[in-house]
Design a protein around this motif. Structure first.
Motif, PDB file in Angstrom:
ATOM      1  N   UNK A  58       0.836  -1.206   0.000  1.00  0.00           N
ATOM      2  CA  UNK A  58       0.000   0.000   0.000  1.00  0.00           C
ATOM      3  C   UNK A  58       0.873   1.260   0.000  1.00  0.00           C
ATOM      4  N   UNK A  59       1.968   1.209   0.755  1.00  0.00           N
ATOM      5  CA  UNK A  59       2.874   2.349   0.802  1.00  0.00           C
ATOM      6  C   UNK A  59       3.529   2.575  -0.560  1.00  0.00           C
ATOM      7  N   UNK A  60       3.869   1.496  -1.266  1.00  0.00           N
ATOM      8  CA  UNK A  60       4.440   1.632  -2.600  1.00  0.00           C
ATOM      9  C   UNK A  60       3.448   2.308  -3.546  1.00  0.00           C
ATOM     10  N   UNK A  61       2.157   1.970  -3.384  1.00  0.00           N
ATOM     11  CA  UNK A  61       1.140   2.596  -4.237  1.00  0.00           C
ATOM     12  C   UNK A  61       1.039   4.100  -3.976  1.00  0.00           C
ATOM     13  N   UNK A  62       1.067   4.435  -2.666  1.00  0.00           N
ATOM     14  CA  UNK A  62       0.991   5.862  -2.319  1.00  0.00           C
ATOM     15  C   UNK A  62       2.218   6.608  -2.840  1.00  0.00           C
ATOM     16  N   UNK A  63       3.381   6.028  -2.718  1.00  0.00           N
ATOM     17  CA  UNK A  63       4.615   6.676  -3.206  1.00  0.00           C
ATOM     18  C   UNK A  63       4.581   6.842  -4.715  1.00  0.00           C
ATOM     19  N   UNK A  64       4.090   5.822  -5.415  1.00  0.00           N
ATOM     20  CA  UNK A  64       3.993   5.912  -6.875  1.00  0.00           C
ATOM     21  C   UNK A  64       3.038   7.026  -7.292  1.00  0.00           C
ATOM     22  N   UNK A  65       1.919   7.151  -6.524  1.00  0.00           N
ATOM     23  CA  UNK A  65       0.973   8.235  -6.819  1.00  0.00           C
ATOM     24  C   UNK A  65       1.606   9.602  -6.605  1.00  0.00           C
ATOM     25  N   UNK A  66       2.387   9.739  -5.503  1.00  0.00           N
ATOM     26  CA  UNK A  66       3.064  11.011  -5.245  1.00  0.00           C
ATOM     27  C   UNK A  66       4.091  11.315  -6.316  1.00  0.00           C
ATOM     28  N   UNK A  67       4.812  10.284  -6.768  1.00  0.00           N
ATOM     29  CA  UNK A  67       5.794  10.493  -7.835  1.00  0.00           C
ATOM     30  C   UNK A  67       5.118  10.945  -9.122  1.00  0.00           C
ATOM     31  N   UNK A  68       3.937  10.380  -9.404  1.00  0.00           N
ATOM     32  CA  UNK A  68       3.213  10.777 -10.604  1.00  0.00           C
ATOM     33  C   UNK A  68       2.772  12.250 -10.524  1.00  0.00           C
ATOM     34  N   UNK A  69       2.300  12.670  -9.357  1.00  0.00           N
ATOM     35  CA  UNK A  69       1.890  14.062  -9.197  1.00  0.00           C
ATOM     36  C   UNK A  69       3.083  15.019  -9.314  1.00  0.00           C
ATOM     37  N   UNK A  70       4.233  14.590  -8.751  1.00  0.00           N
ATOM     38  CA  UNK A  70       5.437  15.429  -8.873  1.00  0.00           C
ATOM     39  C   UNK A  70       5.865  15.562 -10.329  1.00  0.00           C
ATOM     40  N   UNK A  71       5.746  14.458 -11.083  1.00  0.00           N
ATOM     41  CA  UNK A  71       6.100  14.515 -12.501  1.00  0.00           C
ATOM     42  C   UNK A  71       5.142  15.419 -13.266  1.00  0.00           C
ATOM     43  N   UNK A  72       3.854  15.366 -12.923  1.00  0.00           N
ATOM     44  CA  UNK A  72       2.885  16.259 -13.572  1.00  0.00           C
ATOM     45  C   UNK A  72       3.205  17.723 -13.284  1.00  0.00           C
ATOM     46  N   UNK A  73       3.583  18.027 -11.991  1.00  0.00           N
ATOM     47  CA  UNK A  73       3.937  19.409 -11.638  1.00  0.00           C
ATOM     48  C   UNK A  73       5.190  19.863 -12.384  1.00  0.00           C
ATOM     49  N   UNK A  74       6.156  18.953 -12.505  1.00  0.00           N
ATOM     50  CA  UNK A  74       7.385  19.311 -13.226  1.00  0.00           C
ATOM     51  C   UNK A  74       7.090  19.591 -14.688  1.00  0.00           C
ATOM     52  N   UNK A  75       6.203  18.774 -15.280  1.00  0.00           N
ATOM     53  CA  UNK A  75       5.866  18.994 -16.685  1.00  0.00           C
ATOM     54  C   UNK A  75       5.121  20.325 -16.858  1.00  0.00           C
ATOM     55  N   UNK A  76       4.185  20.620 -15.941  1.00  0.00           N
ATOM     56  CA  UNK A  76       3.467  21.895 -16.031  1.00  0.00           C
ATOM     57  C   UNK A  76       4.422  23.072 -15.886  1.00  0.00           C
ATOM     58  N   UNK A  77       5.384  22.973 -14.919  1.00  0.00           N
ATOM     59  CA  UNK A  77       6.357  24.046 -14.743  1.00  0.00           C
ATOM     60  C   UNK A  77       7.229  24.242 -15.966  1.00  0.00           C
ATOM     61  N   UNK A  78       7.629  23.135 -16.600  1.00  0.00           N
ATOM     62  CA  UNK A  78       8.460  23.229 -17.801  1.00  0.00           C
ATOM     63  C   UNK A  78       7.686  23.876 -18.944  1.00  0.00           C
ATOM     64  N   UNK A  79       6.402  23.527 -19.065  1.00  0.00           N
ATOM     65  CA  UNK A  79       5.596  24.135 -20.112  1.00  0.00           C
ATOM     66  C   UNK A  79       5.370  25.625 -19.858  1.00  0.00           C
ATOM     67  N   UNK A  80       5.181  26.008 -18.600  1.00  0.00           N
ATOM     68  CA  UNK A  80       5.031  27.434 -18.271  1.00  0.00           C
ATOM     69  C   UNK A  80       6.303  28.215 -18.576  1.00  0.00           C
ATOM     70  N   UNK A  81       7.449  27.597 -18.277  1.00  0.00           N
ATOM     71  CA  UNK A  81       8.719  28.255 -18.619  1.00  0.00           C
ATOM     72  C   UNK A  81       8.839  28.437 -20.128  1.00  0.00           C
ATOM     73  N   UNK A  82       8.417  27.410 -20.865  1.00  0.00           N
ATOM     74  CA  UNK A  82       8.465  27.508 -22.328  1.00  0.00           C
ATOM     75  C   UNK A  82       7.564  28.630 -22.831  1.00  0.00           C
ATOM     76  N   UNK A  83       6.337  28.728 -22.250  1.00  0.00           N
ATOM     77  CA  UNK A  83       5.419  29.790 -22.663  1.00  0.00           C
ATOM     78  C   UNK A  83       5.978  31.160 -22.315  1.00  0.00           C
ATOM     79  N   UNK A  84       6.576  31.287 -21.124  1.00  0.00           N
ATOM     80  CA  UNK A  84       7.138  32.583 -20.725  1.00  0.00           C
ATOM     81  C   UNK A  84       8.268  32.998 -21.660  1.00  0.00           C
ATOM     82  N   UNK A  85       9.174  32.054 -21.958  1.00  0.00           N
ATOM     83  CA  UNK A  85      10.295  32.381 -22.837  1.00  0.00           C
ATOM     84  C   UNK A  85       9.822  32.688 -24.253  1.00  0.00           C
ATOM     85  N   UNK A  86       8.775  31.990 -24.693  1.00  0.00           N
ATOM     86  CA  UNK A  86       8.228  32.275 -26.026  1.00  0.00           C
ATOM     87  C   UNK A  86       7.607  33.659 -26.070  1.00  0.00           C
ATOM     88  N   UNK A  87       6.894  34.027 -24.983  1.00  0.00           N
ATOM     89  CA  UNK A  87       6.303  35.365 -24.926  1.00  0.00           C
ATOM     90  C   UNK A  87       7.383  36.441 -24.926  1.00  0.00           C
TER      91      UNK A  87
END
Length: 396
Positions: free
Chosen positions: A160-189
């Motif tokens: 169960x703990x492995x499942x929770x950790x995997x879920x947290x890792x997935x959310x962290x990856x989603x946040x990193x991807x969103x941050x990278x896309x925002x940086x791309x949009x800012x630099x493009x602007x």
């Protein structure tokens, strides 16, 4: 004999003295302080007055443009000169870009790097989602095995703990991807803003017109908003005319006008009033009107002086008098009437005036009444007058 000669001499002196006294009396009565006041008169007429307004104005451009940079910089080149006719969108001047090209290259590299970061973050997200899916399957399986007592509760809790950790890792990856896309949009602007900023270094004509001034030369440093080139639309030329407030009654939009330019004093150019400024000049006591030409004369220049005559609607028939005959007694406006029984001040009300110096009035006058126009000094009801055709210096 001597007695007769002496008597004759005394009679001669007496006659001479009487003659001198008579001459002196005549001079005093005719030209001295007791002499009647010389005046000119006019008979009250009845007719139709063609009222008009007159004013002096200057030629201006309704639409003029000051072409300059939006940021401070150095002028690279100026492509037009005074008097040139330009078309809309034509490049008039260029500013030095300085380091804009290098900054844009740096931003291009940053945008490319941000794209790589987005790709990496997207790969990490896919890996995190796969790990989360596997952890959820394992946790579900071990929960079932734990319910059948095939594995211990601690093993189930670990899955169960492995499942929770995997879920947290997935959310962290989603946040990193969103941050990278925002940086791309800012630099493009930022890159787009830099591109548009470079485009503004090309000073283009917003409309077709004629260059009136060239205010900066290549190498000059100008601030934001300072004009490098000034442009006007020749078809928008009009006359800003000033009308005396005391004579501006009837001034309104649409009045026909005749404009006489100083460069063509023998030719009247037709036009009409297109605007009456809502704010008058309280210092000069004038109202300001804008007169547009029916057809703008060729070769007309900004700043040229012009004489403008505005034609008002014809007034109804009435009594007409020279404007010089209108006098003021305190707060009362009127005229001096010369009648058989003496002088009398008759109140009148001026209604409209023409450019020929006549005024239409209403009040206690009748057609044919004799009204005093000019007098050599102030007169009153008890003044003695003598009517003459013309006072010395009158009209000079």
């Amino acid at each position: 004999m001597k007695l007769a000669a002496s008597r004759f001499r005394r009679v001669g002196l007496s006659v001479l003295l009487l003659g001198l006294l008579g001459a002196f009396g005549w001079v005093v009565a005719r030209t001295g302080p007791l002499a009647p006041i010389r005046v000119t008169t006019v008979a009250v007429e009845e007719g139709v007055l063609a009222p008009a307004l007159f004013g002096i104005g200057t030629v201006e451009a309704r639409r003029s443009y000051l072409i300059g940079p939006i940021v401070a910089g150095r002028v690279r080149r100026v492509l037009v000169d005074v008097g040139d006719t330009v078309a809309v969108g034509q490049v008039l001047a260029e500013m030095d870009p300085v380091d804009l090209d290098e900054r844009r290259a740096a931003l291009d590299a940053s945008v490319a790097r941000a794209g790589s970061l987005v790709a990496g973050a997207d790969a990490q997200l896919r890996d995190a989602r796969a790990r989360e899916a596997l952890a959820m399957i394992n946790a579900r399986r071990y929960v079932e095995l734990g319910g059948s007592n095939f594995v211990s509760p601690s093993v189930v809790e670990a899955k169960q703990q492995e499942r929770v950790s995997a879920e947290a890792s997935r959310r962290a990856a989603e946040a990193s991807l969103a941050g990278a896309r925002q940086d791309t949009a800012r630099l493009s602007a930022e890159r787009d803003a830099l591109r548009r900023q470079k485009e503004t270094l090309r000073l283009v004509a917003p409309a077709s017109g004629v260059v009136t001034t060239r205010d900066a030369e290549p190498g000059s440093t100008v601030i934001a908003g300072q004009a490098v080139v000034r442009l006007i639309e020749p078809a928008s030329l009009w006359v800003r005319v000033r009308i005396d407030q005391g004579r501006s009654g009837g001034l309104t939009v649409g009045l026909p006008a005749q404009v006489v330019l100083r460069s063509h004093p023998a030719q009247a150019v037709p036009g009409k009033v297109v605007r009456v400024e809502p704010v008058s000049d309280s210092v000069t006591e004038e109202r300001v009107a804008l007169v547009a030409f029916d057809a703008v004369p060729a070769g007309l220049g900004v700043g040229e002086l012009a004489e403008v005559t505005l034609t008002l609607p014809a007034s109804p028939s009435g009594l007409l008098l020279p404007s010089a005959s209108i006098k003021h007694q305190g707060e009362t406006t009127g005229v001096w009437l010369s009648a058989a029984d003496g002088l009398r001040f008759v109140p009148v009300r001026p209604e409209s005036a023409g450019l020929d110096g006549r005024v239409r009035v209403s009040g206690g006058l009748r057609r044919g009444d004799s009204v005093i126009v000019h007098s050599e000094k102030e007169i009153g009801a008890s003044s003695r007058i003598r009517v003459v055709e013309r006072l010395v210096g009158e009209g000079s």
